[in-house]
Design a protein around this motif. Structure first.
Motif, PDB file in Angstrom:
ATOM      1  N   THR A   1      47.390  25.958 -24.171  1.00 37.43           N
ATOM      2  CA  THR A   1      48.758  25.433 -24.115  1.00 37.43           C
ATOM      3  C   THR A   1      49.667  26.406 -23.383  1.00 37.43           C
ATOM      4  O   THR A   1      50.500  26.012 -22.554  1.00 37.43           O
ATOM      5  CB  THR A   1      49.289  25.186 -25.536  1.00 37.43           C
ATOM      6  OG1 THR A   1      48.469  24.212 -26.189  1.00 37.43           O
ATOM      7  CG2 THR A   1      50.722  24.688 -25.496  1.00 37.43           C
TER       8      THR A   1
ATOM      9  N   TYR B   1      53.834  20.906 -18.637  1.00 34.65           N
ATOM     10  CA  TYR B   1      54.826  20.528 -19.649  1.00 34.65           C
ATOM     11  C   TYR B   1      56.023  21.450 -19.432  1.00 34.65           C
ATOM     12  O   TYR B   1      55.861  22.669 -19.334  1.00 34.65           O
ATOM     13  CB  TYR B   1      54.283  20.708 -21.066  1.00 34.65           C
ATOM     14  CG  TYR B   1      52.971  20.006 -21.338  1.00 34.65           C
ATOM     15  CD1 TYR B   1      52.948  18.681 -21.750  1.00 34.65           C
ATOM     16  CD2 TYR B   1      51.754  20.669 -21.166  1.00 34.65           C
ATOM     17  CE1 TYR B   1      51.752  18.034 -21.997  1.00 34.65           C
ATOM     18  CE2 TYR B   1      50.555  20.034 -21.410  1.00 34.65           C
ATOM     19  CZ  TYR B   1      50.560  18.717 -21.822  1.00 34.65           C
ATOM     20  OH  TYR B   1      49.362  18.073 -22.053  1.00 34.65           O
TER      21      TYR B   1
ATOM     22  N   TYR C   1      53.600  19.375 -28.862  1.00 33.00           N
ATOM     23  CA  TYR C   1      53.234  18.187 -28.097  1.00 33.00           C
ATOM     24  C   TYR C   1      53.978  16.966 -28.612  1.00 33.00           C
ATOM     25  O   TYR C   1      54.445  16.933 -29.761  1.00 33.00           O
ATOM     26  CB  TYR C   1      51.717  17.957 -28.170  1.00 33.00           C
ATOM     27  CG  TYR C   1      50.918  18.987 -27.416  1.00 33.00           C
ATOM     28  CD1 TYR C   1      50.749  18.882 -26.038  1.00 33.00           C
ATOM     29  CD2 TYR C   1      50.351  20.078 -28.075  1.00 33.00           C
ATOM     30  CE1 TYR C   1      50.015  19.831 -25.338  1.00 33.00           C
ATOM     31  CE2 TYR C   1      49.625  21.036 -27.385  1.00 33.00           C
ATOM     32  CZ  TYR C   1      49.456  20.902 -26.018  1.00 33.00           C
ATOM     33  OH  TYR C   1      48.754  21.855 -25.323  1.00 33.00           O
ATOM     34  N   GLU C   2      54.055  15.978 -27.758  1.00 30.28           N
ATOM     35  CA  GLU C   2      54.743  14.743 -28.122  1.00 30.28           C
ATOM     36  C   GLU C   2      54.061  14.098 -29.321  1.00 30.28           C
ATOM     37  O   GLU C   2      52.837  14.087 -29.433  1.00 30.28           O
ATOM     38  CB  GLU C   2      54.727  13.781 -26.920  1.00 30.28           C
ATOM     39  CG  GLU C   2      55.616  12.573 -27.089  1.00 30.28           C
ATOM     40  CD  GLU C   2      55.641  11.715 -25.828  1.00 30.28           C
ATOM     41  OE1 GLU C   2      56.536  10.869 -25.713  1.00 30.28           O
ATOM     42  OE2 GLU C   2      54.764  11.907 -24.960  1.00 30.28           O
TER      43      GLU C   2
ATOM     44  N   ARG D   1      52.039  14.344 -19.762  1.00 26.78           N
ATOM     45  CA  ARG D   1      52.154  13.578 -21.006  1.00 26.78           C
ATOM     46  C   ARG D   1      51.814  12.103 -20.760  1.00 26.78           C
ATOM     47  O   ARG D   1      51.172  11.455 -21.587  1.00 26.78           O
ATOM     48  CB  ARG D   1      53.581  13.669 -21.551  1.00 26.78           C
ATOM     49  CG  ARG D   1      53.975  15.019 -22.123  1.00 26.78           C
ATOM     50  CD  ARG D   1      55.353  14.924 -22.755  1.00 26.78           C
ATOM     51  NE  ARG D   1      55.861  16.219 -23.165  1.00 26.78           N
ATOM     52  CZ  ARG D   1      55.587  16.800 -24.323  1.00 26.78           C
ATOM     53  NH1 ARG D   1      54.778  16.188 -25.170  1.00 26.78           N
ATOM     54  NH2 ARG D   1      56.109  17.967 -24.632  1.00 26.78           N
TER      55      ARG D   1
ATOM     56  N   GLU E   1      57.946  13.521 -12.954  1.00 27.28           N
ATOM     57  CA  GLU E   1      58.160  14.912 -13.354  1.00 27.28           C
ATOM     58  C   GLU E   1      59.525  15.404 -12.890  1.00 27.28           C
ATOM     59  O   GLU E   1      59.944  15.103 -11.768  1.00 27.28           O
ATOM     60  CB  GLU E   1      57.084  15.811 -12.735  1.00 27.28           C
ATOM     61  CG  GLU E   1      55.746  15.743 -13.407  1.00 27.28           C
ATOM     62  CD  GLU E   1      54.778  16.744 -12.788  1.00 27.28           C
ATOM     63  OE1 GLU E   1      54.199  17.553 -13.531  1.00 27.28           O
ATOM     64  OE2 GLU E   1      54.605  16.694 -11.556  1.00 27.28           O
TER      65      GLU E   1
ATOM     66  N   ASP F   1      59.138  20.928 -21.294  1.00 29.87           N
ATOM     67  CA  ASP F   1      60.145  20.755 -22.343  1.00 29.87           C
ATOM     68  C   ASP F   1      59.945  21.791 -23.449  1.00 29.87           C
ATOM     69  O   ASP F   1      60.065  21.493 -24.637  1.00 29.87           O
ATOM     70  CB  ASP F   1      60.093  19.341 -22.918  1.00 29.87           C
ATOM     71  CG  ASP F   1      58.692  18.916 -23.332  1.00 29.87           C
ATOM     72  OD1 ASP F   1      57.723  19.627 -22.979  1.00 29.87           O
ATOM     73  OD2 ASP F   1      58.557  17.881 -24.008  1.00 29.87           O
ATOM     74  N   TYR F   2      59.615  23.005 -23.045  1.00 32.54           N
ATOM     75  CA  TYR F   2      59.435  24.085 -24.004  1.00 32.54           C
ATOM     76  C   TYR F   2      60.785  24.684 -24.378  1.00 32.54           C
ATOM     77  O   TYR F   2      61.778  24.535 -23.668  1.00 32.54           O
ATOM     78  CB  TYR F   2      58.515  25.170 -23.427  1.00 32.54           C
ATOM     79  CG  TYR F   2      58.918  25.668 -22.062  1.00 32.54           C
ATOM     80  CD1 TYR F   2      59.884  26.659 -21.912  1.00 32.54           C
ATOM     81  CD2 TYR F   2      58.332  25.148 -20.908  1.00 32.54           C
ATOM     82  CE1 TYR F   2      60.266  27.120 -20.661  1.00 32.54           C
ATOM     83  CE2 TYR F   2      58.701  25.597 -19.651  1.00 32.54           C
ATOM     84  CZ  TYR F   2      59.660  26.579 -19.535  1.00 32.54           C
ATOM     85  OH  TYR F   2      60.037  27.022 -18.289  1.00 32.54           O
TER      86      TYR F   2
ATOM     87  N   PRO G   1      54.342  12.874 -15.229  1.00 29.99           N
ATOM     88  CA  PRO G   1      54.016  14.088 -15.999  1.00 29.99           C
ATOM     89  C   PRO G   1      52.678  13.973 -16.711  1.00 29.99           C
ATOM     90  O   PRO G   1      52.126  12.886 -16.874  1.00 29.99           O
ATOM     91  CB  PRO G   1      55.182  14.179 -16.998  1.00 29.99           C
ATOM     92  CG  PRO G   1      55.701  12.787 -17.119  1.00 29.99           C
ATOM     93  CD  PRO G   1      55.508  12.149 -15.777  1.00 29.99           C
TER      94      PRO G   1
END
Length: 585
Positions: free
Chosen positions: A385, A394, A352-353, A115, A328, A396-397, A113
């Motif tokens: 974003t 990303y 964000y992380e 991240r 991912e 994990d929204y 991913p």
């Protein structure tokens, strides 16, 4: 990286076995050749016995002198052929092992991913593919060659000693456990130093990569002293770890040799007793003592081998830790056939992380298929974003993001991204021709005319036609041969050639001059009826004709409407427009 997994040598080597198993025939052939190679040492040494059992050469039977030269030639020939066979087979096996591991790591990195790539430098990851995999090659080839060859040598020489005098050979059996415990004691130390050495190697790679990538900033801001000191510190740290490795190896070798010399001294002492001497011939004594002296060499090699082996196991663990990290998430089942390009955000929030603040806060809007919508706002308001969530960089929204009425996470990643074209303000080009960059990853049947048409619609043909090689001109590493505006036009051409139902332009016209910007606007007018377009722009002149403008502020939608409507509201959009208009005066 995951440092909590089992770091033991046994567990790490067990995970390496599946990479070796497909090539076990080559491994067996190499081991057999190594054993034969080691046995020739004992065979050559055993030839001393018939020579020494008489008193000088005059007492040796003539028949013996006739076959001994032939035996020497045969044994030396076998030794040479077996040595070649073992080296070739092991190089073939290790090459295959490292190749398959590198391919798996490369494919795994492509599936990680965003991240992960944000939190790991490309220099450290490059070190894993190059340096760490080479350490694995050392563990699976050089180390194994030395291990089998020297172990077989020791065993064959011990068999020769026992065959000639089992009484004297008993002393070695007493010394063997002591030597084994000594080797085990230093193995843990080798592993710890190897791990520190690999970390320092990664730091050196990161420092070098940053200097090379940012060489203009280094020169412009006079950062040579800073970079020089950073590299000096990291390289000195690596030197210290390397010196520790050599120091431990250098101390362990003489220690084990002292133990072996004590065993040799015990054999010499035992041989002085008359009861022992009566059972031995001159040839047997010569063979036993010669074999004892010859054992010292493979014993020393096995001791020094431990350092390389532990480095290889540390490298294996580093690579396996990377491979253990999840890729991912791709649990969708929809293929996305017939997608029109309708996008809808429903109460979407995202952070964000390692960040406590939300980058997006309860965002909801809908973009009908075939419409052009602009996202504007101050820097850091959440525009980039928002569009990075659509291709699921990303996922994990919170909330829902729908494409043609289906949640994004229900699509297969590959199918989803095939329907989206993205041009960001940070353009990345490959070290290939301009034609290859425009047609990157497109089907092989893409014609030259289609590539040229995409370049024309992106207003890139203006500068391409002036180049000596035209579309065949090399872009250089990351497009270094092109200007910023030229790189952006190549990226826009690449997106237009893909012909997707959804086109995202993230500050894609930020580096264009006014003439090029006008041409791009005309091109967008031509294609906006064919696909849905999302535009992020700070230059508001490029979005006045959009179907709708969404104004972002602190992760929320503060305003939305047409250009004239937003100007009349005297809100944030109106202020941004006034500031840009004043700056152009």
């Amino acid at each position: 990286m995951n440092q909590n997994s089992d770091f033991s040598t046994r567990a790490t080597f067990r995970r390496l076995i599946p990479y070796i198993s497909p090539h076990k025939r080559g491994l067996y052939a190499a081991c057999l050749a190594l054993i034969v190679n080691a046995a020739t040492d004992a065979g050559l040494l055993s030839l001393l016995k018939p020579l020494m059992n008489g008193v000088g050469f005059g007492s040796v039977a003539p028949d013996s002198l006739r076959w001994l030269p032939l035996a020497v030639i045969a044994l030396v020939t076998i030794r040479g052929l077996s040595g070649y066979a073992s080296d070739y087979c092991m190089a073939w096996v290790s090459g295959r092992v490292v190749m398959s591991m590198r391919r798996q790591i490369f494919n795994h990195l492509m599936g990680m991913p965003v991240r992960f790539h944000n939190s790991n430098s490309s220099g450290s990851l490059l070190t894993k593919i190059t340096y760490d995999s080479e350490r694995v090659a050392s563990a699976s080839s050089d180390t194994l060659i030395s291990l089998v060859r020297n172990t077989a040598s020791i065993i064959s020489l011990m068999v020769l000693m026992v065959w000639n005098s089992w009484q004297l050979s008993l002393v070695l059996l007493i010394a063997a456990p002591v030597i084994a415990l000594s080797v085990k004691a230093v193995s843990g130390r080798f592993r710890r130093i190897s791990r520190d050495l690999q970390n320092s190697m990664g730091s050196v790679a990161v420092s070098t990569e940053q200097m090379l990538r940012n060489h203009r900033e280094v020169r412009m801001f006079g950062g040579q002293t800073v970079e020089r000191k950073r590299f000096a510190d990291t390289s000195d740290e690596m030197r210290k770890h390397g010196l520790k490795m050599v120091s431990v190896a250098a101390l362990s070798e003489p220690f084990i040799q002292v133990i072996a010399s004590l065993a040799l001294a015990a054999i010499l002492y035992a041989a002085s007793f008359p009861s022992v001497l009566e059972t031995l011939s001159a040839g047997s004594v010569t063979v036993v003592f010669s074999a004892m002296f010859m054992i010292m060499r493979p014993l020393k090699s096995l001791t020094s081998l431990n350092a390389g082996f532990q480095q290889g196991m540390t490298a294996c663990h580093s690579l396996f830790s990377l491979l253990d990290m999840p890729k991912e998430r791709d649990e969708g089942t929809l293929t996305g056939e017939g997608i029109k390009g309708e996008i809808e955000f429903r109460n979407v929030s995202f952070r964000y992380e390692n960040s406590e603040d939300y980058a997006l806060r309860n965002v909801s809007f809908r973009v009908p298929a075939g419409k052009t919508v602009a996202l504007v706002g101050r820097s850091g308001s959440g525009k980039s974003t928002m569009v990075s969530l659509i291709p699921r960089f990303y996922d994990d929204y919170e909330g829902e993001i729908l494409l043609d009425g289906q949640e994004l996470r229900s699509y297969r990643l590959k199918s989803l991204r095939e329907k989206i074209s993205l041009v960001s303000q940070h353009v990345h080009l490959f070290d290939a021709s301009l034609a290859d960059n425009i047609a990157y990853a497109c089907p092989e049947h893409t014609t030259r005319e289609e590539i040229r048409d995409a370049a024309s619609r992106a207003y890139a043909d203006v500068f391409i036609d002036k180049m000596p090689d035209g579309l065949d001109t090399l872009a250089g590493e990351n497009g270094v041969q092109l200007s910023g505006g030229q790189r952006q036009r190549i990226a826009i051409a690449r997106a237009l050639l893909k012909k997707t139902p959804l086109l995202i332009l993230d500050e894609a016209t930020s580096a264009l001059d006014n003439e090029s910007e006008h041409a791009i606007k005309m091109s967008l007018d031509d294609i906006k009826q064919q696909c849905t377009v999302l535009i992020i722009a700070h230059r508001l002149s490029t979005i006045e004709a959009c179907d709708e403008i969404i104004v972002m502020d602190d992760g929320r939608i503060s305003e939305r409407g047409h250009h004239k409507e937003l100007l009349q509201q005297t809100g944030l959009y109106s202020k941004l427009h006034e500031m840009q208009f004043a700056a152009q005066q």
